[in-house]
Design a protein around this motif. Structure first.
Motif, mmCIF file in Angstrom:
data_model
loop_
_atom_site.group_PDB
_atom_site.id
_atom_site.type_symbol
_atom_site.label_atom_id
_atom_site.label_comp_id
_atom_site.label_asym_id
_atom_site.label_seq_id
_atom_site.Cartn_x
_atom_site.Cartn_y
_atom_site.Cartn_z
ATOM 1 N N VAL A 1 33.367 43.484 26.265
ATOM 2 C CA VAL A 1 32.515 43.684 26.882
ATOM 3 C C VAL A 1 32.689 42.077 28.095
ATOM 4 O O VAL A 1 32.314 43.046 29.417
ATOM 5 C CB VAL A 1 31.150 42.593 26.426
ATOM 6 C CG1 VAL A 1 30.152 42.667 27.699
ATOM 7 C CG2 VAL A 1 31.124 43.565 25.167
ATOM 8 N N ARG A 2 33.921 41.921 28.014
ATOM 9 C CA ARG A 2 34.243 40.903 29.482
ATOM 10 C C ARG A 2 34.830 41.285 30.588
ATOM 11 O O ARG A 2 34.978 41.467 31.451
ATOM 12 C CB ARG A 2 35.037 39.405 28.753
ATOM 13 C CG ARG A 2 34.434 38.557 28.171
ATOM 14 C CD ARG A 2 35.518 37.483 27.722
ATOM 15 N NE ARG A 2 36.000 36.787 29.021
ATOM 16 C CZ ARG A 2 36.979 36.528 28.896
ATOM 17 N NH1 ARG A 2 37.909 36.161 28.148
ATOM 18 N NH2 ARG A 2 37.682 35.777 29.688
ATOM 19 N N ALA A 3 36.040 42.564 29.811
ATOM 20 C CA ALA A 3 36.613 43.043 30.483
ATOM 21 C C ALA A 3 35.830 44.570 30.923
ATOM 22 O O ALA A 3 36.001 44.417 32.944
ATOM 23 C CB ALA A 3 37.611 43.608 29.389
ATOM 24 N N ALA A 4 34.917 44.923 30.734
ATOM 25 C CA ALA A 4 34.047 45.648 31.545
ATOM 26 C C ALA A 4 33.285 44.991 32.712
ATOM 27 O O ALA A 4 33.320 45.410 33.561
ATOM 28 C CB ALA A 4 33.032 46.586 30.188
ATOM 29 N N SER A 5 33.028 44.172 32.346
ATOM 30 C CA SER A 5 32.683 43.263 33.288
ATOM 31 C C SER A 5 33.230 43.174 33.870
ATOM 32 O O SER A 5 32.419 43.083 35.221
ATOM 33 C CB SER A 5 31.489 42.028 32.221
ATOM 34 O OG SER A 5 30.675 42.047 31.191
ATOM 35 N N ARG A 6 33.937 42.826 34.284
ATOM 36 C CA ARG A 6 35.555 42.276 35.056
ATOM 37 C C ARG A 6 35.558 43.574 36.494
ATOM 38 O O ARG A 6 35.258 43.361 37.160
ATOM 39 C CB ARG A 6 36.554 41.816 35.000
ATOM 40 C CG ARG A 6 36.457 40.496 34.032
ATOM 41 C CD ARG A 6 37.919 40.120 34.381
ATOM 42 N NE ARG A 6 38.662 40.733 33.512
ATOM 43 C CZ ARG A 6 38.457 40.469 32.124
ATOM 44 N NH1 ARG A 6 37.974 39.166 31.485
ATOM 45 N NH2 ARG A 6 39.662 40.407 30.898
ATOM 46 N N ARG A 7 35.112 45.101 35.337
ATOM 47 C CA ARG A 7 35.742 46.586 35.987
ATOM 48 C C ARG A 7 34.158 46.367 37.110
ATOM 49 O O ARG A 7 34.747 47.410 38.127
ATOM 50 C CB ARG A 7 35.701 47.190 35.219
ATOM 51 C CG ARG A 7 37.155 47.176 34.359
ATOM 52 C CD ARG A 7 37.208 48.592 33.480
ATOM 53 N NE ARG A 7 37.065 49.563 33.712
ATOM 54 C CZ ARG A 7 37.462 50.712 33.275
ATOM 55 N NH1 ARG A 7 37.167 51.048 32.073
ATOM 56 N NH2 ARG A 7 37.357 52.438 34.302
ATOM 57 N N LEU A 8 33.345 46.395 36.467
ATOM 58 C CA LEU A 8 32.157 46.300 37.849
ATOM 59 C C LEU A 8 32.009 45.866 38.504
ATOM 60 O O LEU A 8 31.866 46.273 39.676
ATOM 61 C CB LEU A 8 30.337 45.878 36.404
ATOM 62 C CG LEU A 8 30.714 47.333 35.222
ATOM 63 C CD1 LEU A 8 29.131 46.611 34.491
ATOM 64 C CD2 LEU A 8 29.510 48.345 36.307
ATOM 65 N N VAL A 9 32.633 44.635 38.836
ATOM 66 C CA VAL A 9 32.809 43.365 39.864
ATOM 67 C C VAL A 9 33.348 44.193 40.636
ATOM 68 O O VAL A 9 32.800 43.941 41.927
ATOM 69 C CB VAL A 9 33.040 41.927 38.959
ATOM 70 C CG1 VAL A 9 33.398 41.099 40.240
ATOM 71 C CG2 VAL A 9 32.008 41.499 38.203
#
Length: 320
Positions: free
Chosen positions: A9-17
């Motif tokens: 989830v953290r990795a996906a959030s960083r990708r969104l940013v």
């Protein structure tokens, strides 16, 4: 939650940013900072706002918002008038120039989102919306230390248009991904459901659908005719991908079992496959116990099939 899920989830959030461009000094094809873009969007969407309201929405300090607003006013993007509710406050609204800037930002953002959604099958667009909105709500709830908002889900009995196709679709997708079932399995589920729905007028048969904003996100059925007298067959129990673990399945199961008890079935039977541990825990919590199991291939692939039984909860007489 497993650590692997947290990290994912953290990795996906960083990708969104990164994909949305928040790492750049400007955003959405404009020459404005990310916080400035958000300020124009919020003021434009609401029609007008005070500086204090904007601070609450953007989660920014008063001094940062004040500097931003002074620049907008000086650039002719915003106008500030005395608030009719509080003479000490100013009501902020977009000027014609500000509305032109916002229109360009909206066009850029809509094209970006539309382009991304075009890369996805149409039937997952709703899941993207649900996932993003629910996750955003949960983040806000964590910040406020409050309970996360939950979309309203209703459990409705009876057939409605699309119930067969949607239930078959959820089964086909889930079992294809988890155990590798294919067209043979999907066609058997479809044929069985089509036959069952044609028998719904019988008082000992019923289907329940979990609905969210009119969309079917789960289903369960009780077939009171296809087993021996006094026995109910729990069938086609499924919850949509991305919605498991949120209580929808528990609500569906509770509705079906309440019907079984009220109708006076001596016992309720269900069949499942070995290895579906989350479903088994749900069944056992509801009073089901493993009765028997065997290896078979009636669904197109060799599997260990399991039969669970739940005794009836009252002494109501059974119909012949």
């Amino acid at each position: 939650m497993p650590a692997t899920h947290l990290d994912a989830v953290r990795a996906a959030s960083r990708r969104l940013v990164r994909e949305f461009g928040f790492m750049h000094p400007t955003l959405a094809g404009s020459d404005l900072s990310p916080s400035s873009v958000h300020a124009l969007v919020e003021i434009g969407n609401r029609g007008s706002m005070t500086a204090a309201e904007l601070c609450d929405v953007l989660l920014l300090e008063k001094s940062s918002v004040s500097r931003m607003l002074r620049k907008f006013i000086a650039a002719g993007q915003l106008c500030a008038d005395a608030s009719p509710r509080d003479g000490r406050s100013k009501t902020l609204a977009l000027t014609p120039k500000g509305r032109e800037t916002l229109a360009a930002i909206d066009a850029y953002a809509r094209a970006q989102v539309a382009g991304a959604l075009e890369k996805l099958p149409a039937d997952v667009h709703g899941k993207v919306l649900y996932g993003l909105s629910t996750y955003a709500g949960a983040l806000e709830a964590y910040r406020r230390r409050s309970v996360a908002p939950v979309s309203a889900v209703s459990i409705n009995s009876g057939y409605r248009p699309g119930a067969i196709g949607r239930t078959v679709d959820m089964h086909a997708r889930y079992y294809s991904r988890t155990v590798g079932f294919g067209a043979f399995f999907e066609s058997k589920v479809a044929a069985g459901m089509a036959d069952f729905v044609s028998r719904l007028e019988h008082p000992r048969n019923e289907i329940w659908l979990a609905l969210e904003e009119g969309n079917v996100i789960g289903a369960i059925a009780i077939d009171g005719e296809d087993l021996a007298a006094g026995r109910a067959h729990l069938r086609w129990f499924i919850v949509d991908d991305g919605r498991r673990g949120g209580g929808v399945g528990k609500q569906l199961l509770a509705a079906a079992l309440a019907f079984c008890d009220e109708t006076g079935f001596a016992e309720t039977e269900l069949w499942t496959f070995s290895g579906l541990d989350a479903a088994r825990r749900l069944y056992e919590a509801a009073g089901f116990v493993l009765d028997r199991e065997f290896t078979g291939s009636q669904w197109g692939k060799e599997m260990t099939e399991q039969c669970f039984i739940r005794p009836g909860r009252n002494n109501a007489p059974n119909e012949p």
